[in-house]
Design a protein around this motif. Structure first.
Motif, short mmCIF file in Angstrom:
data_model
loop_
_atom_site.label_atom_id
_atom_site.label_comp_id
_atom_site.label_asym_id
_atom_site.label_seq_id
_atom_site.Cartn_x
_atom_site.Cartn_y
_atom_site.Cartn_z
N THR A 181 -3.67 17.38 -0.63
CA THR A 181 -3.73 17.62 -2.07
C THR A 181 -3.85 16.30 -2.83
OG1 THR A 181 -2.38 19.60 -1.85
CG2 THR A 181 -2.50 18.61 -4.04
N PRO A 182 -4.80 16.17 -3.77
CA PRO A 182 -4.92 14.94 -4.57
C PRO A 182 -3.65 14.68 -5.38
CG PRO A 182 -6.86 16.34 -4.83
CD PRO A 182 -5.84 17.17 -4.12
N PHE A 183 -3.39 13.41 -5.62
CA PHE A 183 -2.20 13.04 -6.40
C PHE A 183 -2.29 13.63 -7.80
CE2 PHE A 183 0.03 10.19 -9.31
CZ PHE A 183 1.31 10.21 -8.74
N GLY A 184 -1.21 14.25 -8.22
CA GLY A 184 -1.18 14.88 -9.53
C GLY A 184 -0.02 15.85 -9.60
N PRO A 185 0.00 16.74 -10.61
CA PRO A 185 1.11 17.68 -10.77
C PRO A 185 1.33 18.57 -9.54
CG PRO A 185 -0.25 17.63 -12.75
CD PRO A 185 -0.97 16.83 -11.72
N GLU A 186 0.22 19.05 -8.93
CA GLU A 186 0.36 19.92 -7.76
C GLU A 186 0.97 19.16 -6.59
OE1 GLU A 186 -2.34 23.09 -5.16
OE2 GLU A 186 -3.30 21.56 -6.37
N THR A 222 0.92 5.34 -5.38
CA THR A 222 0.18 6.35 -6.15
C THR A 222 -1.32 6.07 -6.15
OG1 THR A 222 0.58 5.11 -8.20
CG2 THR A 222 2.15 6.86 -7.64
N ILE A 223 -1.69 4.78 -6.07
CA ILE A 223 -3.11 4.43 -6.06
C ILE A 223 -3.76 4.89 -4.76
CG2 ILE A 223 -4.75 2.50 -6.11
CD1 ILE A 223 -2.77 0.96 -7.81
N PHE A 224 -3.01 4.81 -3.67
CA PHE A 224 -3.57 5.14 -2.35
C PHE A 224 -3.13 6.53 -1.88
CE2 PHE A 224 -3.17 0.52 -2.60
CZ PHE A 224 -4.44 0.11 -2.24
N VAL A 270 0.82 -1.21 0.00
CA VAL A 270 0.00 0.00 0.00
C VAL A 270 0.86 1.26 0.00
CG1 VAL A 270 -1.65 1.34 1.37
CG2 VAL A 270 -1.97 -1.13 1.09
N LEU A 271 1.89 1.29 0.83
CA LEU A 271 2.65 2.51 1.05
C LEU A 271 3.82 2.69 0.10
CD1 LEU A 271 2.74 2.46 4.96
CD2 LEU A 271 1.21 3.73 3.49
#
Length: 325
Positions: free
Chosen positions: A136-141, A112-114, A106-107
Motif C-alpha cells: 500500500t502506498p504511504f498515506g492514510p490507508e 516516509t520518503i522511501f 533510509v529506514l
C-alpha cells in the motif's frame, strides 16, 4: 569472442549482401546510441547525479551479472563502488545501501520518503492485490493498516489474549514427547507442527475447531507455501513492465490458481466466523479473524478496513509466522 564472431560473419557474407549488411550494422549502432541518449535525457532535469555502480548491458542492465548469493555479491560491489550504489535491472533502477549509517537514514530518519514500493506483478492475480501494508502506498490507508498491525493487532494486550492458546499447544507437545519416551522422535518436526498449530489457533482458533481446523490449517499452509515460493522467483514482468501482459514465465497464472484455492478456504472460514458472531457466540475463544472483523464493522470515516484488507493482513501474518519459524 563477440568481436571475432562479428568479423567472421562480416567476411563470410557475399558482396551482393553488402546493402543488407550495412543496414543491419547501422540499425544496431542506432539502437545503442538511442538507448544511451534516452538514458542521458532521462537523468537530466536538475536532479542530483545517481550513485556510482557497475556497468551493465543495453536493455538488460546488470541482470545477467547478478550472483545468486546476493549478500556476498552486494558486499563485493560495495567494496568497489562505495556504500551506496546503483544497479540497473532491466528497465528498473535499484539502489543498494550497505552502510549502517545510510540504512538508518533510509529506514528511520527518512522512512516516509522511501515507504512506497513497487507492487510485484503477480499480486495482480489476487482479488486483494496491493491491499496489505507492504504494497500500500504511504498515506492514510497505509497509516490505518500500520495502526491495525502494530498498535492493535500485535500489541502486548492483544497478544496476551492468545497466551492460553500458546500454552495449550506447548503442553500438548510436551505430553506427546513424554508419551514417546524410549522411542525415536523427530523433535524438529514436532516443533514445527507446534508452531503451525499456534499460528492457526491465533488466526482462526476460535472459529474452526478440532479436526476441521487441522485439515484447513494443513491445506492453508500448502497453498501459502506455494504462493510464497512463486513470490520469491525472479519475474521478467517485474523488470520489464511492458512485457507483463504476456506473463512469459507463467508465474502470474500459477499464482492466480493458488490464490483461488486460498480465497475459497478463507472465505469459508470468514463465513463461519460471521455466522458465529451473528448468532451471538464467540466460537469458544478469540482469534485474529474475529479481531479484524470487529475492526471492519466499527469502520472509520476516512479509511475503513475492508474485507480485502482482512484477507491481505491475515495472509501477511501467516507468511510472516511461516518465515520466522
Amino acid at each position: 569472442m563477440l568481436s571475432d564472431a562479428w568479423s567472421w560473419w562480416w567476411e563470410s557474407t557475399n558482396s551482393s549482401d553488402e546493402f543488407a549488411r550495412v543496414s543491419l550494422t547501422f540499425a544496431l549502432i542506432s539502437l545503442v546510441i538511442s538507448w544511451y541518449a534516452w538514458m542521458f535525457i532521462k537523468n537530466r532535469g536538475g536532479a542530483p547525479p545517481p550513485p556510482p555502480g557497475p556497468r551493465g548491458l543495453p536493455l538488460l542492465g546488470y541482470l545477467p551479472f547478478l550472483d545468486p548469493e546476493l549478500h556476498s555479491h552486494f558486499a563485493d560491489l560495495a567494496r568497489a563502488h562505495g556504500p551506496i550504489l546503483k544497479l540497473r535491472l532491466g528497465s528498473k533502477v535499484g539502489i543498494v545501501v550497505t552502510s549502517p549509517s545510510l540504512a538508518r537514514e533510509v529506514l528511520k530518519d527518512h522512512d516516509t520518503i522511501f515507504a512506497n514500493r513497487d507492487v510485484p506483478d503477480l499480486t495482480n492475480a489476487l482479488q486483494y492485490g496491493g491491499f496489505d501494508i507492504v504494497c500500500t502506498p504511504f498515506g492514510p490507508e497505509w497509516r490505518m493498516l500500520r495502526r491495525v498491525c502494530v498498535r492493535e493487532m500485535l500489541s502486548s494486550a492483544t497478544l496476551d489474549v492468545f497466551y492460553d492458546l500458546r500454552r495449550q499447544e506447548f503442553q500438548r507437545t510436551v505430553r506427546y514427547l513424554y508419551g514417546q519416551a524410549g522411542s525415536p522422535v523427530n523433535v524438529g518436526e514436532q516443533m514445527f507442527l507446534t508452531v503451525m498449530n499456534v499460528i492457526t489457533s491465533m488466526l482462526w482458533g476460535g472459529t474452526v475447531k478440532g479436526e476441521e481446523r487441522a485439515s484447513l490449517g494443513a491445506e492453508f499452509r500448502r497453498v501459502v507455501a506455494a504462493m510464497t515460493e512463486l513470490m520469491g522467483k525472479p519475474n521478467i514482468s517485474d523488470f520489464f513492465p511492458g512485457l507483463a501482459r504476456f506473463d512469459l514465465q507463467g508465474i502470474r497464472k500459477r499464482f492466480g490458481e493458488c490464490a483461488l484455492k486460498f480465497e475459497g478456504i478463507f472465505d469459508s472460514i470468514i463465513q463461519q466466523r460471521m455466522k458465529i458472531d451473528k448468532e451471538g457466540g464467540n466460537g469458544g475463544g478469540k482469534d485474529f479473524l474475529q479481531f479484524l472483523l470487529r475492526l471492519k464493522d466499527e469502520g472509520h470515516a476516512k479509511t475503513p478496513l475492508t474485507m480485502n484488507h482482512v484477507r491481505a493482513l491475515l495472509l501477511v501474518r501467516f507468511s510472516d509466522f511461516q518465515h520466522k519459524n
